[in-house]
Design an enzyme around this catalytic site. Sequence first.
Site, PDB file in Angstrom:
ATOM      1  N   HIS A  44      46.717  34.158  32.206  1.00 34.59           N
ATOM      2  CA  HIS A  44      47.270  33.724  33.488  1.00 34.59           C
ATOM      3  C   HIS A  44      46.934  32.272  33.807  1.00 34.59           C
ATOM      4  O   HIS A  44      47.502  31.709  34.745  1.00 34.59           O
ATOM      5  CB  HIS A  44      46.772  34.633  34.614  1.00 34.59           C
ATOM      6  CG  HIS A  44      47.262  36.044  34.512  1.00 34.59           C
ATOM      7  ND1 HIS A  44      48.601  36.370  34.467  1.00 34.59           N
ATOM      8  CD2 HIS A  44      46.585  37.217  34.421  1.00 34.59           C
ATOM      9  CE1 HIS A  44      48.733  37.678  34.370  1.00 34.59           C
ATOM     10  NE2 HIS A  44      47.528  38.214  34.330  1.00 34.59           N
ATOM     11  N   ARG A  69      40.049  34.148  27.054  1.00 33.22           N
ATOM     12  CA  ARG A  69      40.934  35.297  27.233  1.00 33.22           C
ATOM     13  C   ARG A  69      42.292  34.947  26.655  1.00 33.22           C
ATOM     14  O   ARG A  69      42.917  33.957  27.036  1.00 33.22           O
ATOM     15  CB  ARG A  69      41.098  35.696  28.698  1.00 33.22           C
ATOM     16  CG  ARG A  69      42.049  36.898  28.834  1.00 33.22           C
ATOM     17  CD  ARG A  69      42.011  37.560  30.186  1.00 33.22           C
ATOM     18  NE  ARG A  69      42.657  36.761  31.233  1.00 33.22           N
ATOM     19  CZ  ARG A  69      42.930  37.224  32.449  1.00 33.22           C
ATOM     20  NH1 ARG A  69      42.608  38.476  32.786  1.00 33.22           N
ATOM     21  NH2 ARG A  69      43.498  36.446  33.357  1.00 33.22           N
ATOM     22  N   ASP A 174      44.367  44.209  38.293  1.00 38.03           N
ATOM     23  CA  ASP A 174      45.351  45.014  37.566  1.00 38.03           C
ATOM     24  C   ASP A 174      44.977  46.493  37.589  1.00 38.03           C
ATOM     25  O   ASP A 174      45.858  47.362  37.637  1.00 38.03           O
ATOM     26  CB  ASP A 174      45.488  44.527  36.125  1.00 38.03           C
ATOM     27  CG  ASP A 174      46.497  43.405  35.989  1.00 38.03           C
ATOM     28  OD1 ASP A 174      47.567  43.489  36.620  1.00 38.03           O
ATOM     29  OD2 ASP A 174      46.223  42.432  35.277  1.00 38.03           O
TER      30      ASP A 174
END
Length: 253
Positions: A44, A69, A174
């Site tokens: 993201h 990540r 999430d």
Amino acid sequence: MTSLAQRLRSGDKIVTAWSGLAVPIVAELLARGGYEAVTLDMQHGQHDMASVREGMASLTLAGAHRIVRIPVGGNAMASRVLDVGAEAVIAPMINNRADAEAFAAAMKFPPVGARSWGPHRAAMLAGKTSSDYLAGANDSLLSLAMIETPEAIAALEDILSVPGIDGVFVGPSDLSLTLSQGLSLDPGGERTQKAATDIARRTLAAGKVAGIFCLEPGKVQEAIGMGYSLMAFGSDAFLLMEASQAALKSSRV
């Protein structure tokens, strides 16, 4: 320098900054500001391979542990970020054993996985010969599977049993979204926190590392109480905005 894997396995509690800005010196400044680890976000955040490559060098210079990540399903990227110096890789949306096996294969050299050879920059940053790097890589480089869905929670024992999976990393936003079937975003809610507590318990029982993203400072200590040892708190963009607002506020007469 003691590796991130050694520290987490020995019981150290480490807070990692979260870097979404693809500007390597920003990650370096987070480390120089006191963070023992910095995570560069390719899912993201705005990081790409070029900024991760330079970011690994900047974090090495600052003496911080290096975490990345990768994007969803980006297993080829996992091997690449290891090759330029990452000490740990967080893979999002690992929902079952097959997902975990594919991720582990990209992270570990044979016989555990299928990672191909080419970590020349990583060995350089670590101050190791190629032989020394190879000898310690499978044990010292962490594969952290993100647990973010009911499917992943149901399959947690299967995921944790995969050779080459070193632990998990919980994404509470999430997780809350999927637990509510898209009806609410409530990362600090009771249902999400109960799931996070259960994930930590089961992960520790398997002898693996547990990490989690914390959206508030108080959540760091809560996470430690649950059994987590790697806590992400403090995003570069928000830290810059908050510091700017505080500086302006203090300067007004």
